[in-house]
Design an enzyme around this catalytic site. Structure first.
Site, PDB file in Angstrom:
ATOM      1  CD  GLU B  47     -12.985  30.309  12.264  1.00 21.28           C
ATOM      2  OE1 GLU B  47     -12.158  29.859  11.581  1.00 21.28           O
ATOM      3  OE2 GLU B  47     -12.758  30.234  13.734  1.00 21.28           O
ATOM      4  CG  ASP B  58      -5.574  25.330   9.658  1.00 21.59           C
ATOM      5  OD1 ASP B  58      -5.958  25.736  10.710  1.00 21.59           O
ATOM      6  OD2 ASP B  58      -6.065  25.563   8.420  1.00 21.59           O
TER       7      ASP B  58
END
Lengths: 408, 256
Positions: B47, B58
């Site tokens: 990724e 996140d």
């Protein structure tokens, strides 16, 4: 596929998969509350007994005389318990938290008024409470931090990003995705993913519904214009809600900061600096760069320097249902001084934007016209900021003496 | 096609490994060194995160990496150029990871077309659930790209079936509630949840959030197809430099 919570092209629910069940539960609880007259009744009774509603609609005779234009009325949300319209939303959400059986609430706060209101609600209902606040706002609004902590809340300074309101919102979402089984996020304004914009606006509509009845009782007619400041937009939507179907001009006043042309402002709808985008779970106008990265915002008032704006207001802007203006920090301080001296009322710096916008236009209206300004909160919390701006020597001496005592 | 690549690789390994970098953190040169070392150490997919100022899902490690990358001038244009270079140099599938505002501002159709043109195979956009993603899904499909979908432990069976019906490449199963980078308790609950995911979807399953060592890999082998390591590689790099990442990944890579 469901398409909920859209206002024209704005709104929606851009959520990580992890939060989908939590939002499904919230939507369902809110939908059932909204259609239950018993719930609204319970809410209004609570606001009457605990928060002092209805708040008055005060005729500002001296300001009216000063400008020699429209008759000026002030809707006194500062007289709510905890000193701002924020109480309307948190008490409503508190009732929903009880219905969901959750035991902990979290919230973000900019100026601190939403944090204080949320900590108050948590104390009353017996919930654990954590408040996220940008580190810069903690510095600007220490008195509110003090009260949140005394009310039993944990205040977490957020050091990420630009260290202001939007960063506190991100941090609250991060807490929520970890603890959603026990925790409700009491979002403070009519932004964020569906159902927050609708839900917050629904609780805040108590302002406009009251104001309409009050002006009809006092004057026997509707106002010509109503003014409210716009950060996220909850107090504006609350006031506007009373007049949506009437021939009343709705005016929102954003933070013009150091001036629209300087780049140091938080004017999303009244400048051309913002564009449509998706962040913090919803689509609206954001102050962002061409890549879609959010920009820093500036305002003298911690509560208005938010990078987005309610999707409901973004839609009202596009459909010209409401008009959006901005007021600079300097205009706001002038409006604040004039209001204090003329009426013996101290508006919050946020609310003073609405006053500044209204003062600009009041002299252009005739004596038989009526305007209402929403005083969303009281100004006590801004004492440090205002004293700095006014450069008050006696205040400085007091602070120095107090500091010396702490060092002694 | 991403799924056939994964199926092919599974003939050699019982659990594939996908890693993650934030492009431009700590610099684009370091990002390249990370990719080079990870590929050499046997990573199967990667990724490439386009940094965003509000990375909602996140945790602190990747949040900080996003902010630093942006402070140091990482733009979408630079990230696209970097990704194109990586895809041309290294023989593994690369996917974009980012948040909805990046492709939205770029234009969903243009974003998908560019992603395909520069040789990436798909994208992971955590704040674009299927209800909001019609234009994105259509654009990705048109360009034969995989718009990676997600399952979480709270996703109902009925919703899993809906998500599976639009899935392509693989499905990213979040190992637990919360944000990236925190500890994950690998337990019977996780095993049961993965069994539920397996039942709902025919595409391969990737598992991420808190996966960080050999024991985690052993637990996932046989229960999932791909392990995803994100925050831990950043932690390893911050502590021991880029070379330490290679040793770390080599210690995790498996054979069938």
């Amino acid at each position: 596929m469901k398409h909920r919570g859209y206002y024209g092209g704005f709104g929606g629910a851009f959520l990580p998969e992890i939060l989908i069940p939590t939002f499904d539960e919230l939507v369902s609880v809110f939908e059932s509350a909204k259609t239950d007259p018993g719930f609204r009744n319970q809410y209004e009774t609570l606001m009457a007994q605990y928060s002092g509603r209805p708040t008055p609609l005060t005729f500002a005779a001296n300001l009216t005389r000063h400008f020699d234009g429209a008759k000026i009325y002030i809707k006194r949300e500062d007289l709510n318990h905890t000193g701002a319209h924020k109480a309307n939303n948190v008490m409503g959400q508190g009732l929903l938290v009880k219905k969901m059986g959750k035991t902990r609430v979290i919230a973000e706060t900019g100026a601190g008024q939403h944090g204080v209101a949320c900590a108050t609600m948590a104390a009353k209902f017996g919930f654990d409470c954590t408040i996220y606040m940008g580190e810069k706002d903690v510095m600007r609004q220490r008195p509110n931090v003090f009260w949140m902590e005394q009310l039993g809340a944990t205040v977490v300074p957020v050091t990420d990003g630009t260290k202001i309101l939007k960063d506190a919102i991100n941090q609250a979402f991060r807490d929520w995705v970890t603890n959603m089984d026990t925790t409700h996020y009491v979002l403070g304004t009519a932004c964020g993913p569906h159902p927050f914009p609708e839900m917050v606006a629904w609780f805040q509509s108590i302002i406009g519904i009251e104001a309409k009845q009050q002006i009809l009782d006092l004057e026997g007619r509707l106002p010509d214009r109503v003014y409210a400041c716009v950060g996220g937009g909850s107090n504006a939507l609350g006031l506007f809600a009373g007049f949506l179907d009437d021939p009343v001009e709705l005016v929102g006043v954003e933070a013009g900061g150091k001036g629209i042309d300087t780049g140091f402002h938080a004017a999303r709808l009244s400048s051309t600096d913002a564009g449509a985008g998706i962040a913090q779970g919803y689509k609206t106008y954001f102050l962002q760069d061409d890549d879609g990265q959010m920009k820093e915002t500036h305002s003298i008032s911690a509560g208005l320097d938010y990078v987005g704006v309610s999707p409901i207001l973004a839609h009202m802007h596009e459909t010209k249902t409401a008009r959006f203006e901005s007021a600079t920090d300097a205009e706001v301080v002038d409006a604040l001084k004039l209001t204090m001296r003329s009426e013996g009322i101290i508006p919050a710096l946020e609310s003073a934007h609405a006053f500044a916008g209204a003062f600009r236009e009041a002299p252009t209206l005739s004596r038989d016209q009526i305007i209402i300004i929403n005083q969303s909160g009281r100004g006590d919390k801004d004492i440090f900021t205002v004293a700095d701006v006014l450069n008050d020597p006696e205040w400085k001496t007091f602070i120095q003496t107090k500091a010396a005592q702490y060092h002694a | 096609m991403l799924e056939s690549y994964i199926r092919d690789k599974q003939k050699q390994k019982d659990l594939l490994l996908m890693t993650h970098i934030v492009m431009g953190y700590p610099s684009f040169d370091d990002s390249h060194a990370m990719v080079k070392h990870m590929v050499a150490a046997g990573v199967d997919l990667m990724e490439l995160q386009i940094p965003f100022s509000e990375p909602m899902a996140d945790g602190p490690v990747i949040l900080k990496a996003n902010q630093k990358a942006l402070e140091q001038g990482a733009t979408v244009a630079k990230c696209l150029a970097f990704a194109k270079d990586m895809a041309a140099r290294y023989p593994i599938p690369f996917l974009f990871m980012t948040y909805a505002n990046i492709p939205y501002r770029f234009g969903m159709a243009a974003f998908a077309k560019t992603t395909a043109n520069i040789g990436l195979t798909g994208a992971i956009v955590p704040d674009l659930p299927m209800e909001e993603g019609a234009e994105y899904l259509q654009a990705m499909k048109k360009n034969q790209l995989s718009p990676i979908q997600m399952f979480s432990p709270g996703t109902s069976d009925a919703r899993m079936a809906q998500i599976a019906s639009i899935a392509s490449g693989f499905i990213y199963c979040l190992a637990r509630k919360g944000v990236t980078g925190a500890q994950t308790d690998l337990s019977d609950d996780l095993a049961q949840y993965l069994a539920r995911c397996r039942k709902a979807a025919s595409v391969p399953l990737a598992v991420g959030f808190g996966i960080k060592d050999r024991a985690d890999m052993d637990f996932l082998a046989g229960r999932a197809d791909i392990a995803v390591i994100g925050s831990e590689t950043i932690r390893v790099m911050e502590k021991g430099g880029v070379a330490a990442v290679r040793d770390f990944i080599q210690g995790l890579s498996r054979s069938a």
